[in-house]
Design an enzyme around this catalytic site. Sequence first.
Site, mmCIF file in Angstrom:
data_model
loop_
_atom_site.group_PDB
_atom_site.id
_atom_site.type_symbol
_atom_site.label_atom_id
_atom_site.label_comp_id
_atom_site.label_asym_id
_atom_site.label_seq_id
_atom_site.Cartn_x
_atom_site.Cartn_y
_atom_site.Cartn_z
ATOM 1 N N PRO A 1 -31.557 31.524 -1.104
ATOM 2 C CA PRO A 1 -29.937 31.632 -0.863
ATOM 3 C C PRO A 1 -29.281 30.546 0.215
ATOM 4 C CG PRO A 1 -31.385 33.667 -0.214
ATOM 5 C CD PRO A 1 -32.359 32.421 -0.654
ATOM 6 N N VAL A 2 -28.123 30.169 -0.217
ATOM 7 C CA VAL A 2 -27.556 29.287 0.395
ATOM 8 C C VAL A 2 -27.040 29.960 1.786
ATOM 9 C CG1 VAL A 2 -25.609 27.668 0.322
ATOM 10 C CG2 VAL A 2 -26.878 27.787 -1.590
ATOM 11 N N GLY B 1 -29.846 31.208 6.322
ATOM 12 C CA GLY B 1 -30.906 31.300 7.277
ATOM 13 C C GLY B 1 -32.218 30.744 6.887
ATOM 14 N N LEU B 2 -32.314 30.657 5.575
ATOM 15 C CA LEU B 2 -33.814 30.326 4.937
ATOM 16 C C LEU B 2 -34.121 28.675 4.883
ATOM 17 C CD1 LEU B 2 -34.327 33.568 2.617
ATOM 18 C CD2 LEU B 2 -35.365 33.044 4.766
ATOM 19 N N GLY B 3 -33.020 28.207 5.057
ATOM 20 C CA GLY B 3 -33.312 26.717 5.205
ATOM 21 C C GLY B 3 -33.120 25.810 3.787
ATOM 22 N N SER B 4 -32.077 26.372 2.846
ATOM 23 C CA SER B 4 -31.705 25.949 1.676
ATOM 24 C C SER B 4 -31.574 24.630 1.791
ATOM 25 C CB SER B 4 -30.608 26.975 0.960
ATOM 26 O OG SER B 4 -29.734 26.900 1.754
ATOM 27 N N ASP C 1 -35.719 23.052 11.311
ATOM 28 C CA ASP C 1 -35.707 23.312 9.915
ATOM 29 C C ASP C 1 -36.203 22.444 8.992
ATOM 30 O OD1 ASP C 1 -34.139 25.453 10.896
ATOM 31 O OD2 ASP C 1 -32.561 25.268 9.491
ATOM 32 N N ALA D 1 -32.177 22.046 4.017
ATOM 33 C CA ALA D 1 -33.054 21.292 4.233
ATOM 34 C C ALA D 1 -34.316 21.028 3.037
ATOM 35 C CB ALA D 1 -33.663 21.643 5.718
ATOM 36 N N ALA D 2 -34.651 22.198 2.545
ATOM 37 C CA ALA D 2 -35.332 22.129 1.600
ATOM 38 C C ALA D 2 -35.041 21.561 0.244
ATOM 39 C CB ALA D 2 -35.773 23.674 0.956
#
Length: 318
Positions: free
Chosen positions: A96-97, A100-103, A147, A105-106
């Site tokens: 999810p954008v 906080g899950l690093g979308s 991240d 950077a991934a």
Amino acid sequence: MPHASAPGKIILFGEHAVVYGRPALAVPVTQVHADVIIADSPRAETWIHAPDISLHAELSSLPSNHPIAAVIHNFFFAFGVSPFPSLDISIASTIPVASGLGSGAAVTVALLRALSSAVHRPLSDEQINQFAYEIEKLHHGTPSGIDNTVITYARPVYFIRPLPSPLGGGAGGGVETFTVGSPFTLVIADTGISAPTKESVGDVRKLWESDKPRWERAFDEIGGVVQNAKERIENGDWRLLGALMDSNHALLQSLTVSSPELDRLVESAREAGALGAKLSGGGRGGNMIALVEKDDAAQVAEALLSAGAKRTIVTEIA
Ligand code: MEV
């Protein structure tokens, strides 16, 4: 057809203070990931297809500061790829954008890896990480680099931000991996509120500028929590992390980066039997994490959904 994937991430301890040179701990989350596939284009131009964000566009039609276009242009310029090749670049992400899950950077890391193999310019993890850091800087000003680092290396990291060096680049920081003495279970829950990291990082900076001694002390306290947490994780004393998560969350509240929704989820997780809980990442929205006994994961996840979480992920840190 080059294909590359990069995982999401969560910060276990130390977000925000890490921007100010304190250590932080982060781990990859492989249940969510960004994927990039590149094929030769039948057209004369490079096209980008990112159906998750309804993007189907020619590269040249995107503004140069568009997050995806910026990665591609920077890559082509940095590696002297000229003329620009005609590629069909497909990007999909289950991360999810702004959560906080690093979308961001991934996507950057997966895109760089796929581009490097499409144009036969092999890049080491170190180069990918450095490149992804430069892109992070375009988007959120003063990123610590944690991240892009955890996502590039896809392993647990104990991270200290390199200090800016007068010669450019960074010096004095470091990245180490850490070992997990005994695996433990986390429930990750999404508030469903997208909250750009840039804003919370900017607000913490204003706070810090208003009273540096006070906030430096708070960052020191967070740094102490991180050191304790690292030792406990390495020694397999993971149950003792619960109290550390609670104190890290309280310190993040004092930095004004929590929100009523995050606090409600943190509280519900504790009431449902979690050993501790905290927000994770930039805050103000996005995700929180709760430490649970493996057998309690389902009940805590259920309680989080009832308290308004949009979705949960149960993950084992090993
Ligand atoms: C964002 O995932 C983590 C922050 O500490 C910002 C950063 O480290 O760049 C809030």
